[in-house]
Design a protein around this motif. Structure first.
Motif, PDB file in Angstrom:
ATOM      1  N   GLY A   8      71.423  14.295  91.926  1.00 23.14           N
ATOM      2  CA  GLY A   8      70.004  14.610  91.994  1.00 23.14           C
ATOM      3  C   GLY A   8      69.716  16.024  91.533  1.00 23.14           C
ATOM      4  O   GLY A   8      68.780  16.667  91.998  1.00 23.14           O
ATOM      5  N   LYS A   9      70.535  16.531  90.582  1.00 19.76           N
ATOM      6  CA  LYS A   9      70.420  17.914  90.125  1.00 19.76           C
ATOM      7  C   LYS A   9      70.303  17.961  88.608  1.00 19.76           C
ATOM      8  O   LYS A   9      70.977  17.234  87.906  1.00 19.76           O
ATOM      9  N   LYS A  10      69.435  18.837  88.136  1.00 19.75           N
ATOM     10  CA  LYS A  10      69.347  19.100  86.699  1.00 19.75           C
ATOM     11  C   LYS A  10      70.092  20.400  86.438  1.00 19.75           C
ATOM     12  O   LYS A  10      69.704  21.462  86.919  1.00 19.75           O
ATOM     13  N   PHE A  11      71.196  20.298  85.713  1.00 20.14           N
ATOM     14  CA  PHE A  11      71.993  21.480  85.403  1.00 20.14           C
ATOM     15  C   PHE A  11      71.285  22.349  84.367  1.00 20.14           C
ATOM     16  O   PHE A  11      70.632  21.833  83.457  1.00 20.14           O
ATOM     17  N   THR A  12      71.449  23.648  84.491  1.00 23.36           N
ATOM     18  CA  THR A  12      70.985  24.545  83.437  1.00 23.36           C
ATOM     19  C   THR A  12      71.915  24.358  82.238  1.00 23.36           C
ATOM     20  O   THR A  12      73.050  23.855  82.391  1.00 23.36           O
ATOM     21  N   PRO A  13      71.494  24.758  81.056  1.00 21.22           N
ATOM     22  CA  PRO A  13      72.399  24.660  79.899  1.00 21.22           C
ATOM     23  C   PRO A  13      73.727  25.393  80.132  1.00 21.22           C
ATOM     24  O   PRO A  13      74.781  24.913  79.716  1.00 21.22           O
ATOM     25  N   LYS A  14      73.676  26.520  80.821  1.00 24.63           N
ATOM     26  CA  LYS A  14      74.900  27.277  81.091  1.00 24.63           C
ATOM     27  C   LYS A  14      75.813  26.512  82.056  1.00 24.63           C
ATOM     28  O   LYS A  14      77.034  26.458  81.860  1.00 24.63           O
ATOM     29  N   GLU A  15      75.238  25.914  83.103  1.00 25.86           N
ATOM     30  CA  GLU A  15      76.028  25.122  84.046  1.00 25.86           C
ATOM     31  C   GLU A  15      76.664  23.920  83.341  1.00 25.86           C
ATOM     32  O   GLU A  15      77.847  23.627  83.540  1.00 25.86           O
ATOM     33  N   LEU A  59      79.710  14.626  75.552  1.00 29.13           N
ATOM     34  CA  LEU A  59      80.114  14.937  76.913  1.00 29.13           C
ATOM     35  C   LEU A  59      79.005  15.687  77.641  1.00 29.13           C
ATOM     36  O   LEU A  59      78.759  15.443  78.824  1.00 29.13           O
ATOM     37  N   ALA A  60      78.283  16.527  76.943  1.00 30.52           N
ATOM     38  CA  ALA A  60      77.163  17.254  77.556  1.00 30.52           C
ATOM     39  C   ALA A  60      76.075  16.300  78.034  1.00 30.52           C
ATOM     40  O   ALA A  60      75.510  16.478  79.119  1.00 30.52           O
ATOM     41  N   GLN A  61      75.788  15.270  77.249  1.00 30.39           N
ATOM     42  CA  GLN A  61      74.798  14.270  77.669  1.00 30.39           C
ATOM     43  C   GLN A  61      75.290  13.521  78.906  1.00 30.39           C
ATOM     44  O   GLN A  61      74.513  13.240  79.813  1.00 30.39           O
ATOM     45  N   ALA A  62      76.567  13.186  78.928  1.00 28.61           N
ATOM     46  CA  ALA A  62      77.136  12.475  80.070  1.00 28.61           C
ATOM     47  C   ALA A  62      77.068  13.331  81.332  1.00 28.61           C
ATOM     48  O   ALA A  62      76.705  12.846  82.408  1.00 28.61           O
ATOM     49  N   VAL A  63      77.389  14.612  81.210  1.00 39.16           N
ATOM     50  CA  VAL A  63      77.333  15.519  82.358  1.00 39.16           C
ATOM     51  C   VAL A  63      75.900  15.635  82.864  1.00 39.16           C
ATOM     52  O   VAL A  63      75.647  15.586  84.074  1.00 39.16           O
ATOM     53  N   GLU A  64      74.957  15.759  81.961  1.00 38.77           N
ATOM     54  CA  GLU A  64      73.544  15.858  82.349  1.00 38.77           C
ATOM     55  C   GLU A  64      73.105  14.604  83.115  1.00 38.77           C
ATOM     56  O   GLU A  64      72.488  14.690  84.176  1.00 38.77           O
TER      57      GLU A  64
END
Length: 56
Positions: A35-42, A22-27
């Motif tokens: 068009g945004k790169k989330f921080t690990p915390k986000e 799920l983390a890969q999918a969210v990224e």
């Protein structure tokens, strides 16, 4: 529009199974749709929210 209920149980993600977690999918979706790169915390916060959508 696909439902997000039980999304944590429906891996691998995407039509081709490209995201194993799920983390890969969210990224990926953050980059493609927003068009945004989330921080690990986000990313972790979004994943935590999505996991709350799991029912019995």
């Amino acid at each position: 529009m696909p439902t997000l209920i039980n999304v944590k149980l429906t891996y691998p993600y995407f039509h081709d199974g490209a995201a194993q977690t799920l983390a890969q999918a969210v990224e990926t979706m953050g980059q493609i749709q927003l068009g945004k790169k989330f921080t690990p915390k986000e990313n972790a916060k979004i994943v935590a929210f999505l996991k709350t959508l799991t029912g019995d």
